[in-house]
Design an enzyme around this catalytic site. Structure first.
Site, PDB file in Angstrom:
ATOM      1  N   HIS A 130     144.449  51.933  24.900  1.00  0.00           N
ATOM      2  CA  HIS A 130     143.998  52.917  23.747  1.00  0.00           C
ATOM      3  C   HIS A 130     144.281  54.105  24.066  1.00  0.00           C
ATOM      4  O   HIS A 130     144.133  54.547  25.336  1.00  0.00           O
ATOM      5  CB  HIS A 130     142.544  52.532  23.198  1.00  0.00           C
ATOM      6  CG  HIS A 130     142.408  51.441  22.582  1.00  0.00           C
ATOM      7  ND1 HIS A 130     142.064  50.273  22.876  1.00  0.00           N
ATOM      8  CD2 HIS A 130     142.512  51.292  20.856  1.00  0.00           C
ATOM      9  CE1 HIS A 130     142.286  49.327  21.704  1.00  0.00           C
ATOM     10  NE2 HIS A 130     142.216  49.983  20.709  1.00  0.00           N
ATOM     11  N   LYS A 134     139.398  57.644  22.993  1.00  0.00           N
ATOM     12  CA  LYS A 134     138.761  56.519  22.518  1.00  0.00           C
ATOM     13  C   LYS A 134     137.480  56.583  23.330  1.00  0.00           C
ATOM     14  O   LYS A 134     137.517  56.648  24.519  1.00  0.00           O
ATOM     15  CB  LYS A 134     139.297  55.238  22.431  1.00  0.00           C
ATOM     16  CG  LYS A 134     138.466  54.262  21.850  1.00  0.00           C
ATOM     17  CD  LYS A 134     139.401  52.858  21.838  1.00  0.00           C
ATOM     18  CE  LYS A 134     138.649  51.683  21.371  1.00  0.00           C
ATOM     19  NZ  LYS A 134     137.775  51.680  20.062  1.00  0.00           N
TER      20      LYS A 134
HETATM   21  N1  LIG Z   1     138.529  48.914  12.405  1.00  0.00           N
HETATM   22  C1  LIG Z   1     139.711  49.537  12.764  1.00  0.00           C
HETATM   23  O1  LIG Z   1     140.589  49.113  12.526  1.00  0.00           O
HETATM   24  C2  LIG Z   1     139.381  50.781  13.679  1.00  0.00           C
HETATM   25  C3  LIG Z   1     138.364  51.369  14.129  1.00  0.00           C
HETATM   26  N2  LIG Z   1     138.156  52.410  14.802  1.00  0.00           N
HETATM   27  C4  LIG Z   1     137.094  52.807  15.290  1.00  0.00           C
HETATM   28  O2  LIG Z   1     136.440  53.921  14.267  1.00  0.00           O
HETATM   29  C5  LIG Z   1     135.523  54.793  14.876  1.00  0.00           C
HETATM   30  C6  LIG Z   1     135.837  56.093  14.911  1.00  0.00           C
HETATM   31  O3  LIG Z   1     137.256  56.403  15.448  1.00  0.00           O
HETATM   32  P1  LIG Z   1     138.098  57.767  15.349  1.00  0.00           P
HETATM   33  O4  LIG Z   1     138.250  58.341  13.993  1.00  0.00           O
HETATM   34  O5  LIG Z   1     138.960  57.675  16.291  1.00  0.00           O
HETATM   35  O6  LIG Z   1     136.967  58.815  15.916  1.00  0.00           O
HETATM   36  P2  LIG Z   1     136.967  60.273  16.026  1.00  0.00           P
HETATM   37  O7  LIG Z   1     136.221  60.773  17.262  1.00  0.00           O
HETATM   38  O8  LIG Z   1     138.175  60.822  15.541  1.00  0.00           O
HETATM   39  O9  LIG Z   1     135.967  60.700  14.826  1.00  0.00           O
HETATM   40  C7  LIG Z   1     134.572  60.266  15.007  1.00  0.00           C
HETATM   41  C8  LIG Z   1     133.691  60.617  13.587  1.00  0.00           C
HETATM   42  O10 LIG Z   1     132.582  60.197  13.551  1.00  0.00           O
HETATM   43  C9  LIG Z   1     131.691  61.274  13.513  1.00  0.00           C
HETATM   44  N3  LIG Z   1     130.353  61.168  14.307  1.00  0.00           N
HETATM   45  C10 LIG Z   1     130.424  61.062  15.681  1.00  0.00           C
HETATM   46  N4  LIG Z   1     129.065  60.945  16.036  1.00  0.00           N
HETATM   47  C11 LIG Z   1     128.323  60.788  14.765  1.00  0.00           C
HETATM   48  C12 LIG Z   1     126.984  60.968  14.665  1.00  0.00           C
HETATM   49  N5  LIG Z   1     126.167  60.798  15.600  1.00  0.00           N
HETATM   50  N6  LIG Z   1     126.558  60.855  13.270  1.00  0.00           N
HETATM   51  C13 LIG Z   1     127.438  60.779  12.285  1.00  0.00           C
HETATM   52  N7  LIG Z   1     129.020  61.130  12.455  1.00  0.00           N
HETATM   53  C14 LIG Z   1     129.168  61.184  13.921  1.00  0.00           C
HETATM   54  C15 LIG Z   1     132.419  62.591  13.892  1.00  0.00           C
HETATM   55  O11 LIG Z   1     131.848  63.703  13.262  1.00  0.00           O
HETATM   56  P3  LIG Z   1     132.193  65.330  13.852  1.00  0.00           P
HETATM   57  O12 LIG Z   1     133.353  65.693  13.693  1.00  0.00           O
HETATM   58  O13 LIG Z   1     131.121  66.234  13.033  1.00  0.00           O
HETATM   59  O14 LIG Z   1     131.731  65.233  15.245  1.00  0.00           O
HETATM   60  C16 LIG Z   1     133.686  62.218  13.455  1.00  0.00           C
HETATM   61  O15 LIG Z   1     133.901  62.416  11.940  1.00  0.00           O
HETATM   62  C17 LIG Z   1     135.691  54.181  16.435  1.00  0.00           C
HETATM   63  O16 LIG Z   1     134.552  53.486  16.658  1.00  0.00           O
HETATM   64  C18 LIG Z   1     136.816  53.724  16.541  1.00  0.00           C
HETATM   65  O17 LIG Z   1     136.559  52.548  17.596  1.00  0.00           O
HETATM   66  C19 LIG Z   1     139.175  53.272  15.253  1.00  0.00           C
HETATM   67  C20 LIG Z   1     140.779  52.913  14.699  1.00  0.00           C
HETATM   68  C21 LIG Z   1     140.693  51.573  13.826  1.00  0.00           C
HETATM   69  O1  LIG Z   2     139.427  53.752  18.493  1.00  0.00           O
HETATM   70  C1  LIG Z   2     140.377  53.029  18.270  1.00  0.00           C
HETATM   71  O2  LIG Z   2     141.676  53.721  18.070  1.00  0.00           O
HETATM   72  C2  LIG Z   2     140.544  51.755  17.742  1.00  0.00           C
HETATM   73  N1  LIG Z   2     139.189  50.995  17.705  1.00  0.00           N
HETATM   74  C3  LIG Z   2     138.881  49.767  17.265  1.00  0.00           C
HETATM   75  C4  LIG Z   2     138.778  48.777  18.198  1.00  0.00           C
HETATM   76  O3  LIG Z   2     137.707  49.405  19.167  1.00  0.00           O
HETATM   77  O4  LIG Z   2     139.019  47.670  18.659  1.00  0.00           O
HETATM   78  C5  LIG Z   2     140.350  49.214  16.654  1.00  0.00           C
HETATM   79  C6  LIG Z   2     141.809  49.533  17.155  1.00  0.00           C
HETATM   80  O5  LIG Z   2     141.959  48.908  18.483  1.00  0.00           O
HETATM   81  C7  LIG Z   2     141.804  51.119  17.294  1.00  0.00           C
END
Ligand SMILES: NC(=O)C1=CN([C@@H]2O[C@H](COP(=O)(O)OP(=O)(O)OC[C@H]3O[C@@H](n4cnc5c(N)ncnc54)[C@H](OP(=O)(O)O)[C@@H]3O)[C@@H](O)[C@H]2O)C=CC1
Ligand SMILES: O=C(O)C1=N[C@H](C(=O)O)C[C@H](O)C1
Length: 242
Positions: A130, A134
């Protein structure tokens, strides 16, 4: 019917994508965009919460939503089997949560194919890579894939000798190796070793837009969901592995 959506994690990579999807959709509208400094009360009045934050925040957001009669879609990684079991017991009658380890169609298919192949091999390892931003490892997708392979086999493969170093984290009997690299979006290889052969099932994500279809499907399904659903397999018409 228009579905009003509260987005938790709105300032992040996934939250930004989800707001674009909502803006481009005819049947979705943004109710609230929550960040780490928002009050959870901002989600009140939404039809659906979608949470893409961190696991600690995700658990609190989902609990708050359910307490206030809001169904949820969860994309945040870290929802282990233990957490999912606890969540399932706490979902009130008539409410629903869809936890989606990976919204991408190709990833869902890759994991499904791996559950079929897993029955034919005792030597199985997962290599995931990744982007370097991440925060968690191994990925939620890798954990789910390992758990699904072992569940479909009916037994966990024998893990490597614990005395060996650099053999990854063992999840459901399957070693998972995680790379975090600039330039990568998401990449998972499930490698099966047999007699004189290996089989690799690989899924590569080149852009977060790969998650668009799955996010739309999950948001639309969430309004009528009851109980706990894990993954979008059912929404895509993918059944349990034979
Ligand atoms: N299911 C799927 O297909 C996918 C899942 N993911 C998952 O989604 C999640 C987010 O990924 P990503 O967007 O890349 O992460 P980012 O780091 O870009 O964004 C994280 C977000 O969460 C908020 N946040 C962080 N800590 C807290 C907290 N304690 N309370 C409330 N809000 C919080 C941040 O707010 P602030 O800016 O205010 O800190 C920000 O808006 C991860 O767990 C990732 O693994 C990612 C891609 C695909
Ligand atoms: O953080 C990411 O980018 C992603 N998170 C998810 C995971 O932990 O599997 C989904 C995807 O792999 C992207």
């Amino acid at each position: 019917m228009t579905i009003s959506v509260a987005v938790a994690g709105a300032s992040g990579r996934m939250g930004t994508l989800i707001q674009q999807i909502i803006a481009n959709s005819e049947n979705l509208k943004l109710h609230a965009a929550l960040t780490s400094t928002s009050s959870p009360e901002e989600m009140l009045g939404a039809d659906v919460l979608i949470d893409v934050t961190r696991i600690e925040a995700s658990e609190k957001n989902v609990a708050f939503a359910l307490e206030h009669g809001i169904n949820a879609v969860v994309g945040t990684s870290g929802w282990s089997q233990e957490r999912l079991t606890g969540l399932e017991q706490r979902i009130p009658e008539g409410r629903g949560v869809i936890v989606v380890p990976n919204f991408s169609v190709g990833s869902v298919l890759g994991t499904h194919l791996a559950t079929i192949a897993g029955k034919f091999y005792d030597s199985i390892e997962i290599l995931e890579a990744h982007h370097d931003k991440k925060v968690d490892s191994p990925s939620g997708t890798a954990v789910r894939t390992a758990e699904a392979i072992s569940a479909a086999r009916g037994s966990e493969p024998v893990p490597p000798n614990a005395d060996q170093r650099s053999r990854g984290e063992v999840v459901a009997g399957i070693p998972v190796h995680a790379l975090r690299l600039r330039g990568v979006v998401a990449d998972q290889q499930v490698i099966f070793g047999g007699t004189g052969e290996t089989l690799t099932i690989r899924h590569e994500t080149f852009s977060n837009t790969a998650y668009t279809q799955g996010i739309q499907l999950a948001l639309e399904a969430a309004t009528t969901a009851t109980g706990l659903t894990v993954g979008i397999d059912g929404l895509l018409g993918i059944g349990a592995a034979a």
